[in-house]
Design a protein around this motif. Structure first.
Motif, PDB file in Angstrom:
ATOM      1  N   SER A 369     -11.293  20.362  76.788  1.00  0.00           N
ATOM      2  CA  SER A 369     -11.839  21.110  75.651  1.00  0.00           C
ATOM      3  C   SER A 369     -11.222  20.646  74.333  1.00  0.00           C
ATOM      4  CB  SER A 369     -11.600  22.607  75.834  1.00  0.00           C
ATOM      5  OG  SER A 369     -11.986  23.325  74.680  1.00  0.00           O
ATOM      6  N   GLU A 371     -12.089  21.496  71.421  1.00  0.00           N
ATOM      7  CA  GLU A 371     -11.997  22.659  70.520  1.00  0.00           C
ATOM      8  C   GLU A 371     -10.710  23.436  70.774  1.00  0.00           C
ATOM      9  OE1 GLU A 371     -14.464  26.721  69.286  1.00  0.00           O
ATOM     10  OE2 GLU A 371     -15.202  25.444  70.920  1.00  0.00           O
ATOM     11  N   TRP A 372     -10.400  23.664  72.039  1.00  0.00           N
ATOM     12  CA  TRP A 372      -9.173  24.367  72.392  1.00  0.00           C
ATOM     13  C   TRP A 372      -7.948  23.569  71.940  1.00  0.00           C
ATOM     14  CZ3 TRP A 372      -7.891  26.134  78.133  1.00  0.00           C
ATOM     15  CH2 TRP A 372      -6.746  26.933  78.117  1.00  0.00           C
TER      16      TRP A 372
END
Length: 436
Positions: A369, A371-372
């Motif tokens: 991820s 984004e994470w």
């Protein structure tokens, strides 16, 4: 009306493995009416969440099995008020980071996040109504009661900030504004819970029940804290860090009173093992979605050939090895360790293996991820990161306008001395050129 058996079975699910229950009769009355209780569990997004969170998050599976509506409060305002551990801008990033972590951990435990309601505290804690109630509470609560209520949760300093005194009152108001029947938290929240039971009725609001799970001690003994790196294991710690921390953990042979690893088995590993065994048998109560879409290994922490009823297995390694030991409950394990039938090295190996199994799907989800990963950098910036040096501004010379600047007078005198002489034949001063 619900049957007595249904009430008892659901109440048992809701309260099992808890350290203390305040107001259990309120929950029983709701179940007896055939209603489904509503609950919330909250966390303030400050330091990095650690594996001690497995204890309350696993317990939430029992609530869903009993049909409880569960809200997860990301208490961002509380995080800011808690002795300014983080400025508002940083808290916003950490709130997003916590939600990523919690959703992933729930999924790794087989707990359906579709049945959980995530709420951000600032969504309602900044409203006019909430703040008016806060002022009403401030006009009712004594400084002594506010300080006492937060003694176990809010950092105690010689000159406390007013924000720390507000903390317990806000947590009490959360019960009303989240519309719940009971609040769930660690036993360290007990004074805040009794504070809420005393003061909410004085504002004309209903008294709620309070459920408390045991606190997970740190690896070195004492409380597992985000501020002590050696006392905890973070959800994203790599395998080598997990191994190093467990190797350093206090685990004296025969000592069962100050053993963080034994406590972790009791509070986290055995409950997760039981959860998975019950799921295999279809014993998930009213939660038909439990286990769907789960990530990572969902096997209990037992050998395949373990006797029926085993919830934890310890293998013996090395030249002093022998047959594995299988345990049907924690007490059996504690008795064996106390009698020195289980070596600390074997206990550490079993815990290390189990923790790595739990963290593997969380690490994988993080690695996949972007984004994470970006949120993680914003939420917990590296204090040792090298920043690019600021470029010095190049000085550009701008000449002063004519007649200005430090050389203006010199220039004027020079100009005057270079004036050409008057032409011959014009009136001149005595002694000037052209005089006959």
């Amino acid at each position: 009306m619900a049957s007595t058996l249904d009430v008892e079975a659901k109440y048992e699910l809701i309260t099992r493995r808890l350290q203390e229950v305040l107001g259990g009769d309120l929950i029983k009355a709701i179940l007896a009416e055939g209603r489904l209780p509503k609950a919330y569990w909250g966390t303030a997004p400050t330091g990095r969440p650690h594996i001690g969170y497995f204890a309350p998050l696993t317990k939430i599976a029992d609530f869903l099995r009993a049909g409880v509506e569960v809200k997860i409060l990301l208490a961002d305002v509380h995080a800011f008020l808690d002795n300014l551990k983080a400025p508002l801008e940083l808290v916003a990033h950490r709130t997003k980071y916590y939600e990523f972590v919690l959703r992933t951990v729930f999924t790794s435990l087989g707990i359906p996040t579709s049945k959980l309601i995530f709420v951000q505290g600032s969504d309602y804690q900044l409203t006019r109504e909430y703040n008016l109630d806060n002022y009403r509470l401030c006009a009712t609560v004594t400084e002594h009661d506010a300080k006492k209520a937060g003694a176990e949760v809010v950092k105690q300093v010689e000159s406390p900030l007013i924000s720390g005194l507000l903390y317990p009152g806000l947590q009490a108001l959360d019960e009303q504004y989240l519309g719940v029947d009971f609040q769930f938290g660690g036993v360290d929240q007990r004074k805040i819970f009794t504070f809420a039971e005393l003061y909410l009725p004085r504002l004309g609001y209903a008294k709620r029940a309070h459920l408390m799970n045991p606190m997970v001690p740190g690896l070195m003994g004492g409380k597992m804290s985000s501020s002590d790196p050696d006392s905890k294991i973070d959800f994203l710690d790599p395998p080598e860090a997990v191994k190093r921390k467990i190797k350093k953990a206090f685990c004296e042979e025969g000592n069962i009173t100050e053993n963080g690893l034994l406590a972790f088995i009791n509070a986290v590993l055995i409950p997760i093992s039981q959860l998975r065994i019950e799921r295999r048998k279809g014993e998930t109560g009213v939660d038909s979605e439990e286990g769907q879409g789960a990530i990572g290994d969902q096997n209990p922490f037992v050998d395949d050939d373990a006797p029926e009823g085993t919830v934890f297995t310890i293998r013996r390694e090395g030249k002093f090895g022998g047959p594995p030991s299988h345990y049907k409950d924690y007490q059996e394990l504690e008795d064996d360790f106390s009698a020195k039938k289980v070596h600390p090295g074997d206990l550490k190996t079993a815990v290390n293996k189990a923790i790595d199994s739990l963290l593997a799907p969380i690490r994988k989800a993080f690695a996949e991820s972007p984004e994470w990963q970006q949120i993680e950098k914003l939420a917990y910036p590296d204090p040792n990161a090298k920043t690019e040096p600021k470029k010095k501004k190049e000085k550009v010379y701008h000449p002063p306008p004519p007649g200005k600047g430090k050389n203006a007078q010199v220039t004027k005198v020079s100009a005057e001395s270079s004036e050409p002489p008057p032409p011959i034949g014009e009136n001149t001063q005595p002694g000037a050129a052209g005089e006959l």
